[in-house]
Each structure stands twice: as structure tokens, then as C-alpha cells.
Design a protein around this motif. Structure first.
Motif, PDB file in Angstrom:
ATOM      1  N   GLU A   6       0.846  -1.197   0.000  1.00 31.11           N
ATOM      2  CA  GLU A   6       0.000   0.000   0.000  1.00 31.11           C
ATOM      3  C   GLU A   6       0.882   1.248   0.000  1.00 31.11           C
ATOM      4  O   GLU A   6       1.927   1.274   0.660  1.00 31.11           O
ATOM      5  N   LYS A  38      -3.785   6.586  -9.567  1.00 26.16           N
ATOM      6  CA  LYS A  38      -4.440   5.578  -8.714  1.00 26.16           C
ATOM      7  C   LYS A  38      -4.618   4.266  -9.497  1.00 26.16           C
ATOM      8  O   LYS A  38      -4.308   3.195  -8.980  1.00 26.16           O
ATOM      9  N   ASP A  39      -5.063   4.358 -10.741  1.00 26.47           N
ATOM     10  CA  ASP A  39      -5.259   3.152 -11.555  1.00 26.47           C
ATOM     11  C   ASP A  39      -3.940   2.414 -11.788  1.00 26.47           C
ATOM     12  O   ASP A  39      -3.901   1.187 -11.763  1.00 26.47           O
ATOM     13  N   GLN A  63      -3.062   0.603  -8.574  1.00 27.13           N
ATOM     14  CA  GLN A  63      -4.005  -0.476  -8.293  1.00 27.13           C
ATOM     15  C   GLN A  63      -3.838  -1.615  -9.290  1.00 27.13           C
ATOM     16  O   GLN A  63      -3.941  -2.782  -8.926  1.00 27.13           O
ATOM     17  N   SER A  64      -3.534  -1.277 -10.555  1.00 21.96           N
ATOM     18  CA  SER A  64      -3.346  -2.382 -11.506  1.00 21.96           C
ATOM     19  C   SER A  64      -2.051  -3.127 -11.242  1.00 21.96           C
ATOM     20  O   SER A  64      -1.886  -4.265 -11.700  1.00 21.96           O
ATOM     21  N   GLU A  70      -2.409  -1.127  -3.016  1.00 24.27           N
ATOM     22  CA  GLU A  70      -3.520  -0.318  -2.528  1.00 24.27           C
ATOM     23  C   GLU A  70      -3.101   1.148  -2.486  1.00 24.27           C
ATOM     24  O   GLU A  70      -1.941   1.465  -2.239  1.00 24.27           O
ATOM     25  N   PHE A  71      -4.100   2.026  -2.659  1.00 21.48           N
ATOM     26  CA  PHE A  71      -3.777   3.432  -2.911  1.00 21.48           C
ATOM     27  C   PHE A  71      -4.567   4.352  -1.985  1.00 21.48           C
ATOM     28  O   PHE A  71      -5.790   4.338  -1.972  1.00 21.48           O
ATOM     29  N   LYS A 123      -8.507   4.507  -0.975  1.00 17.44           N
ATOM     30  CA  LYS A 123      -8.793   3.622   0.161  1.00 17.44           C
ATOM     31  C   LYS A 123      -8.965   4.419   1.452  1.00 17.44           C
ATOM     32  O   LYS A 123      -9.867   4.156   2.251  1.00 17.44           O
TER      33      LYS A 123
END
Ligand code: FE
Length: 249
Positions: free
Chosen positions: A183, A196-197, A200-201, A205-206, A226
Motif C-alpha cells: 500500500e 491511482k489506476d 491499483q493495476s 492499494e492506494f 482507500k
């Protein structure tokens, strides 16, 4: 639901790392209280942001070179006469709270990790039944490694705007992976949906930090991060409540 972390007990509402702020936060409808820890000369652990008392109290001095009794005499500015708390006291205050801990491991006054410190923090949290309610954070990768060696509790790496700029997002992801960091926390002003994408990809966790204005808080909620830290927990709760009401309508 995006989680709210009351940063240093809500600095802009209650002063910086004050008993009043931590007490108020323990009764709020939010998920986490963020705080920072430093060791004293006589092996106590104090909850305070800076490695020194200079910026936010009426006293000057470096926490690691002072005894707890000396630190106790400091009055925190804008705190209605409050003094720095110990980690033990914070644990007692939150024993019956629904708000969980987000504990930041700070470096010393020179920016280096304190020796022999992380495991002591963990042992105090464990003794007081708070370890299972704690997420750890740090800007220092070395401290992230030390936390991982001492506990399986979640860790989040705080990535400063300058580190993000200098390394770039791809290299930040590489470092995170190399250190098994699951994270990250990014400054709200250096965040957007694409970033963020990207994280996350990559399976990371962001979350965001320093969302203090209505605009920053709304941005964090709209991005659906998050968790975010805020110096204005009361404002953040109110905005989240109306945000969710708006979404339901
Ligand atoms: Fe912090």
C-alpha cells in the motif's frame, strides 16, 4: 467506503498531536487516528510529530535527548494547555474506541531511523492489545523493512511529492514490490485517477495524505481512494456524509 484518518488527532481543529485532539478523535465516526512516535532518552515513547519540540510547543529540545519528565513540561501550542502524550496513554485512550491506529514511524532529527526502536513500539502496542488494530506507515523504506521484520501487520509507504517526481510512478511501484509493500500513501495534490489506476493495476492499494481543505477532501472522496489523512476530521466526516447521501439520492 473511503476511510478517514484524523491526522495527528486533527491538527487544524485541536492543535498538533494534542490530548484534546486524540480524545475528540476517539469518539468520532471515522476509522483511523494517525500519529507519529519518537523515543525519549529514558526509553519512553512519545506521540509527537517532529523529532524536536521546537515548532509546536513552548519548549525547545530534541525528544531523543530529553527525559520523559522534561518533555512532559512542554505545553503544546493551541492545545488549551495540553502536554505531549506517551504511546501507552494513547493506547489506554483508544482501548474502547471504534477508531483504529495508524502509527507512523518517524526518523530522528537528522532524518535517519532510530536504532532499536520499531520493535519497542510494536511491543508496547501488543502489551496494550492495540497491535491487531494498528496499521504502520513511514516515509523511510528502511523503516518499512524493519516493520516487516517485526510484525505481519499492514504497512503503507508514504511517498512524498519529491520522491514521486524524482523516481516516477513506475520506479515507485518497483521499489514497493521489491520491499513487499502492499500500500502507498500519496500527497492528495500529486494524485489523480490515472495514478491511482496505475498503482491499483500493479496490485498496490492506494491512499492519500494531507487532504485538509473541502476541495482536497472532496477530491479524495471522488477518486474513491482507500483512505486519506486530514487535519480536519470533523469537516471530512461532514463532507463524506453528504457525499454518500448525494450518491444514494
Ligand atoms: Fe505522520
Amino acid at each position: 467506503m473511503t476511510r478517514i484518518a484524523s491526522h495527528r488527532g486533527g491538527t487544524l481543529e485541536f492543535g498538533d498531536s494534542t490530548p484534546q485532539g486524540f480524545t475528540a478523535t476517539s469518539q468520532m465516526a471515522l476509522e483511523e487516528v494517525e500519529f507519529d512516535v519518537h523515543p525519549t532518552l529514558d526509553s519512553a515513547i512519545v506521540v509527537h510529530h517532529d523529532a524536536t519540540l521546537d515548532a509546536t510547543t513552548d519548549t525547545s529540545g530534541t525528544i531523543a535527548q530529553m527525559t520523559l519528565a522534561q518533555i512532559r513540561k512542554a505545553t503544546i501550542r493551541y492545545s488549551a494547555g495540553g502536554h505531549p502524550m506517551t504511546l501507552e496513554e494513547l493506547c489506554t485512550l483508544y482501548a474502547d474506541s471504534t477508531v483504529n491506529f495508524r502509527c507512523e514511524i518517524k526518523p530522528d532529527a537528522d532524518g535517519m531511523p532510530y536504532g532499536d526502536f520499531v520493535h519497542r513500539v510494536i511491543s508496547v502496542l501488543r502489551q496494550h492489545g492495540m497491535l491487531e488494530r494498528t496499521v504502520f506507515s513511514s516515509f523511510l523504506v528502511r523503516s518499512m523493512d524493519e516493520i516487516a521484520q517485526a510484525t505481519d501487520r499492514p504497512r503503507l509507504w508514504l511517498v512524498s511529492p519529491s520522491v514521486l517526481r524524482q523516481l516516477g510512478a513506475d520506479a515507485v511501484i518497483e521499489v514497493a514490490k521489491a520491499h513487499a509493500i502492499g500500500e502507498v500513501g500519496i500527497h492528495i495534490d500529486t494524485t489523480d485517477a490515472a495514478l491511482k489506476d496505475l498503482f491499483q493495476s500493479a496490485g498496490i492499494e492506494f491512499g492519500c495524505w494531507a487532504a485538509h481543505t473541502s476541495e482536497q477532501i472532496t477530491k479524495a472522496l471522488n477518486l474513491g481512494v482507500k483512505v486519506f489523512t486530514t487535519d480536519r476530521p470533523t469537516l471530512a466526516i461532514a463532507i463524506r456524509d453528504s457525499h454518500q447521501g448525494g450518491r444514494r439520492a
